[in-house]
Design a protein around this motif. Structure first.
Motif, PDB file in Angstrom:
ATOM      1  N   ILE A  34      46.509  29.651  45.701  1.00 16.05           N
ATOM      2  CA  ILE A  34      45.183  29.147  45.317  1.00 16.05           C
ATOM      3  C   ILE A  34      44.617  29.958  44.147  1.00 16.05           C
ATOM      4  O   ILE A  34      44.072  29.397  43.185  1.00 16.05           O
ATOM      5  N   ILE A  35      44.755  31.288  44.223  1.00 14.98           N
ATOM      6  CA  ILE A  35      44.249  32.155  43.156  1.00 14.98           C
ATOM      7  C   ILE A  35      44.934  31.823  41.837  1.00 14.98           C
ATOM      8  O   ILE A  35      44.283  31.683  40.796  1.00 14.98           O
ATOM      9  N   TRP A  36      46.257  31.689  41.873  1.00 14.79           N
ATOM     10  CA  TRP A  36      47.000  31.381  40.657  1.00 14.79           C
ATOM     11  C   TRP A  36      46.608  30.008  40.096  1.00 14.79           C
ATOM     12  O   TRP A  36      46.497  29.833  38.887  1.00 14.79           O
ATOM     13  N   THR A  37      46.424  29.040  40.986  1.00 15.44           N
ATOM     14  CA  THR A  37      46.057  27.697  40.541  1.00 15.44           C
ATOM     15  C   THR A  37      44.689  27.692  39.868  1.00 15.44           C
ATOM     16  O   THR A  37      44.492  27.058  38.814  1.00 15.44           O
ATOM     17  N   VAL A  38      43.728  28.394  40.474  1.00 15.11           N
ATOM     18  CA  VAL A  38      42.365  28.429  39.919  1.00 15.11           C
ATOM     19  C   VAL A  38      42.365  29.076  38.541  1.00 15.11           C
ATOM     20  O   VAL A  38      41.792  28.531  37.579  1.00 15.11           O
ATOM     21  N   PHE A  39      43.008  30.231  38.405  1.00 11.71           N
ATOM     22  CA  PHE A  39      42.997  30.926  37.113  1.00 11.71           C
ATOM     23  C   PHE A  39      43.826  30.179  36.063  1.00 11.71           C
ATOM     24  O   PHE A  39      43.470  30.169  34.882  1.00 11.71           O
ATOM     25  N   TYR A  40      44.915  29.550  36.495  1.00 18.49           N
ATOM     26  CA  TYR A  40      45.741  28.796  35.544  1.00 18.49           C
ATOM     27  C   TYR A  40      44.982  27.573  35.026  1.00 18.49           C
ATOM     28  O   TYR A  40      45.141  27.186  33.862  1.00 18.49           O
ATOM     29  N   SER A  41      44.142  26.987  35.893  1.00 20.97           N
ATOM     30  CA  SER A  41      43.347  25.842  35.453  1.00 20.97           C
ATOM     31  C   SER A  41      42.321  26.238  34.401  1.00 20.97           C
ATOM     32  O   SER A  41      41.879  25.406  33.609  1.00 20.97           O
ATOM     33  N   GLN A  42      41.958  27.531  34.384  1.00 20.16           N
ATOM     34  CA  GLN A  42      40.999  28.025  33.398  1.00 20.16           C
ATOM     35  C   GLN A  42      41.681  28.524  32.131  1.00 20.16           C
ATOM     36  O   GLN A  42      41.083  28.512  31.051  1.00 20.16           O
ATOM     37  N   SER A  43      42.926  28.992  32.271  1.00 23.67           N
ATOM     38  CA  SER A  43      43.664  29.489  31.107  1.00 23.67           C
ATOM     39  C   SER A  43      45.159  29.343  31.368  1.00 23.67           C
ATOM     40  O   SER A  43      45.687  29.918  32.328  1.00 23.67           O
ATOM     41  N   SER A  44      45.835  28.576  30.513  1.00 21.39           N
ATOM     42  CA  SER A  44      47.277  28.377  30.684  1.00 21.39           C
ATOM     43  C   SER A  44      48.070  29.658  30.426  1.00 21.39           C
ATOM     44  O   SER A  44      49.224  29.768  30.827  1.00 21.39           O
ATOM     45  N   PHE A  49      54.895  34.197  30.638  1.00 20.22           N
ATOM     46  CA  PHE A  49      55.837  35.284  30.915  1.00 20.22           C
ATOM     47  C   PHE A  49      55.207  36.642  30.615  1.00 20.22           C
ATOM     48  O   PHE A  49      55.360  37.598  31.381  1.00 20.22           O
ATOM     49  N   GLN A  50      54.495  36.716  29.516  1.00 17.97           N
ATOM     50  CA  GLN A  50      53.897  37.989  29.123  1.00 17.97           C
ATOM     51  C   GLN A  50      52.835  38.450  30.119  1.00 17.97           C
ATOM     52  O   GLN A  50      52.801  39.624  30.504  1.00 17.97           O
ATOM     53  N   ASN A  51      51.989  37.523  30.581  1.00 14.03           N
ATOM     54  CA  ASN A  51      50.931  37.925  31.506  1.00 14.03           C
ATOM     55  C   ASN A  51      51.477  38.267  32.887  1.00 14.03           C
ATOM     56  O   ASN A  51      50.958  39.172  33.559  1.00 14.03           O
ATOM     57  N   ILE A  52      52.515  37.550  33.320  1.00 15.22           N
ATOM     58  CA  ILE A  52      53.124  37.879  34.610  1.00 15.22           C
ATOM     59  C   ILE A  52      53.747  39.275  34.555  1.00 15.22           C
ATOM     60  O   ILE A  52      53.662  40.050  35.519  1.00 15.22           O
ATOM     61  N   THR A  53      54.373  39.600  33.429  1.00 13.64           N
ATOM     62  CA  THR A  53      54.910  40.955  33.266  1.00 13.64           C
ATOM     63  C   THR A  53      53.793  41.989  33.303  1.00 13.64           C
ATOM     64  O   THR A  53      53.916  43.033  33.944  1.00 13.64           O
ATOM     65  N   GLY A 355      43.189  38.036  36.453  1.00 16.23           N
ATOM     66  CA  GLY A 355      42.544  36.797  36.038  1.00 16.23           C
ATOM     67  C   GLY A 355      41.143  37.022  35.495  1.00 16.23           C
ATOM     68  O   GLY A 355      40.743  36.409  34.503  1.00 16.23           O
ATOM     69  N   VAL A 356      40.403  37.919  36.143  1.00 14.95           N
ATOM     70  CA  VAL A 356      39.055  38.236  35.683  1.00 14.95           C
ATOM     71  C   VAL A 356      39.098  38.834  34.283  1.00 14.95           C
ATOM     72  O   VAL A 356      38.306  38.477  33.403  1.00 14.95           O
ATOM     73  N   LEU A 358      41.533  38.483  32.048  1.00 17.89           N
ATOM     74  CA  LEU A 358      42.051  37.510  31.093  1.00 17.89           C
ATOM     75  C   LEU A 358      40.967  36.534  30.652  1.00 17.89           C
ATOM     76  O   LEU A 358      40.896  36.149  29.474  1.00 17.89           O
ATOM     77  N   LEU A 359      40.112  36.146  31.592  1.00 20.72           N
ATOM     78  CA  LEU A 359      39.059  35.178  31.270  1.00 20.72           C
ATOM     79  C   LEU A 359      37.816  35.845  30.697  1.00 20.72           C
ATOM     80  O   LEU A 359      36.864  35.146  30.330  1.00 20.72           O
ATOM     81  N   GLY A 360      37.816  37.170  30.640  1.00 22.55           N
ATOM     82  CA  GLY A 360      36.674  37.871  30.089  1.00 22.55           C
ATOM     83  C   GLY A 360      35.444  37.834  30.972  1.00 22.55           C
ATOM     84  O   GLY A 360      34.321  37.943  30.482  1.00 22.55           O
ATOM     85  N   LEU A 361      35.655  37.698  32.297  1.00 24.35           N
ATOM     86  CA  LEU A 361      34.525  37.672  33.224  1.00 24.35           C
ATOM     87  C   LEU A 361      34.022  39.089  33.475  1.00 24.35           C
ATOM     88  O   LEU A 361      34.687  40.073  33.160  1.00 24.35           O
ATOM     89  N   THR A 362      32.867  39.190  34.080  1.00 22.09           N
ATOM     90  CA  THR A 362      32.280  40.498  34.337  1.00 22.09           C
ATOM     91  C   THR A 362      32.991  41.179  35.506  1.00 22.09           C
ATOM     92  O   THR A 362      33.615  40.526  36.353  1.00 22.09           O
ATOM     93  N   THR A 363      32.882  42.494  35.550  1.00 24.75           N
ATOM     94  CA  THR A 363      33.507  43.266  36.619  1.00 24.75           C
ATOM     95  C   THR A 363      32.927  42.905  37.981  1.00 24.75           C
ATOM     96  O   THR A 363      33.612  42.997  38.994  1.00 24.75           O
ATOM     97  N   GLU A 364      31.669  42.464  37.990  1.00 25.05           N
ATOM     98  CA  GLU A 364      31.037  42.100  39.254  1.00 25.05           C
ATOM     99  C   GLU A 364      31.812  40.987  39.958  1.00 25.05           C
ATOM    100  O   GLU A 364      31.946  40.983  41.184  1.00 25.05           O
ATOM    101  N   VAL A 365      32.318  40.042  39.169  1.00 24.36           N
ATOM    102  CA  VAL A 365      33.078  38.929  39.754  1.00 24.36           C
ATOM    103  C   VAL A 365      34.317  39.458  40.469  1.00 24.36           C
ATOM    104  O   VAL A 365      34.659  39.009  41.570  1.00 24.36           O
TER     105      VAL A 365
END
Length: 394
Positions: A34-44, A49-53, A355-356, A358-365
């Motif tokens: 679920i976590i991977w699906t949510v973040f992937y839907s926001q950013s491919s 490969f690079q981000n998984i590494t 994911g936080v 990568l998407l540039g979200l705040t640390t609070e999230v």
């Protein structure tokens, strides 16, 4: 349990019983998906490969430390000092290798020995009867002062350009990485085959699919992992370190008498003692393993950060390590869980953090999500422990 009772059991009750009986990793995998699906839907780029590494490198320290925490939780104890201990051990290794000029293997050995000595002292106090929560809380404060003593006057040691930095920067060649994946697959297939033959020899009816299907899944995971993680320069050394430590821990917890005693102590300490299990010794062994894991985690992290400072082992590392162990399926009440909890939980916690960022979200999230996942994981553990979704009567 009578047939009537089994018939009356609700579907929810059967699911709880199944999860408590050995399928605790399934909810973790579902949450991870679920976590991977949510973040992937926001950013491919999240599943590139690079981000998984990058993700695997980011969780290496947490996974190694969580592995040690799992051993302590399995005997029904807890440790709050291991993160700071990892910083102290890293300072010892870096000081010996960089400042004193000793060979890297000697520095690594000294750091691991230091970690085990410190946790041995803590374990002795705990076996004397002092709660582990208090002992390790006090130990954490003491270690925060000790790292100031171990570090040089400038309170930092740079390892850039030294052999110490190669711990994290070394990459295993692609061909060797695939060879290791093949060896791991063959080893697991042989292990399952021997298990199959042993059970058949005792008259147990078991299908051959119990050999083929798991072996195929392991092959897919290993070769898929190597294919994904070697797209840059090769297999990162921290990943290999984590894999080797997990395999060693898996062997000792599932294939030796030590593993039987470990779960017996965590399941029912009084019953284990009456059965002749050396309870105090098992508690000490678990803390010694945690000390070694903390030392390795600290050195891997220092090598990635190219230095050691007073902040090493600080921040959210301790919270993330405990959360990873619990979220991965290890019970806070002892006696239940597996060493695979460390890597599964670290993936969940690390995936949120990655994911936080990568998407540039705040640390609070990140804190909100990590805390919520931890609370849910503990709540699930409580439900599985009592075998019912309803609270018991007080």
């Amino acid at each position: 349990m009578s047939v009537a009772t089994e018939t009356r059991r609700s579907p929810v009750g059967r699911v709880i019983e199944m999860a408590a009986g050995g399928h605790r990793s399934i909810p973790v995998l579902v949450v991870l998906a679920i976590i991977w699906t949510v973040f992937y839907s926001q950013s491919s780029a999240y599943l590139s490969f690079q981000n998984i590494t990058n993700l695997t490198l980011q969780i290496a320290t947490t996974a190694i430390l969580a592995l040690g925490v799992v051993f302590v939780l399995l005997v029904g104890e807890i440790d709050l000092s291991s993160a700071v201990l990892s910083g102290v051990c890293a300072a010892v290794a870096a000081g010996l290798c960089v400042n004193s000029g000793l060979p890297l293997p000697i520095a690594i050995g000294a750091a691991i020995l230091a970690g085990m000595v410190i946790t041995f002292i803590e374990a002795l106090v705990i076996t004397f009867g002092v709660p582990s929560l208090i002992v390790t809380l006090g130990g954490m404060v003491i270690l925060q002062g000790l790292i100031l003593v171990v570090l040089p006057p400038e309170f930092t040691v740079s390892v850039a350009g030294t052999p110490f930095a190669k711990i994290a920067s070394t990459a295993i060649p692609v061909g060797v990485s695939y060879g290791l994946a093949a060896a791991g697959t063959v080893f697991f297939a042989v292990y399952r085959l021997l298990q199959y033959r042993e059970r058949r020899s005792t008259g147990t009816r078991i299908s051959a699919t119990s050999v083929y299907v798991p072996s195929l899944l392991v092959a897919v995971v290993l070769f898929g992992g190597v294919f994904t993680l070697t797209r840059q320069r090769g297999l990162p050394m921290p990943v290999l370190i984590v894999a080797v430590m997990l395999l060693i821990a898996w062997y000792f917890t599932t294939q030796t008498r030590y593993g039987i005693h470990l779960y017996a102590v965590g399941g029912d300490r009084e019953a284990a003692q009456r059965a002749g299990v050396p309870v105090r010794r098992m508690v000490i062994y678990s803390f010694l393993i945690l000390g070694a894991c903390a030392a390795v985690a600290g050195m891997v992290d220092a090598s990635r950060q190219l230095g050691v400072s007073v902040s090493s082992g600080g921040g959210a590392l301790m919270l993330n390590a405990i959360a990873a162990a619990v979220v991965g399926g290890t019970s806070l009440f002892g006696g239940r869980g597996s060493i695979w909890s460390a890597i599964l939980g670290a993936l969940v916690i690390g995936s949120i953090s990655n994911g936080v960022q990568l998407l540039g979200l705040t640390t609070e999230v990140q804190y909100f999500a990590t805390g919520a996942v931890l609370i849910i994981a503990v709540a699930v553990d409580v439900v599985l422990t009592r075998g019912s979704i309803l609270p018991g009567r007080r």
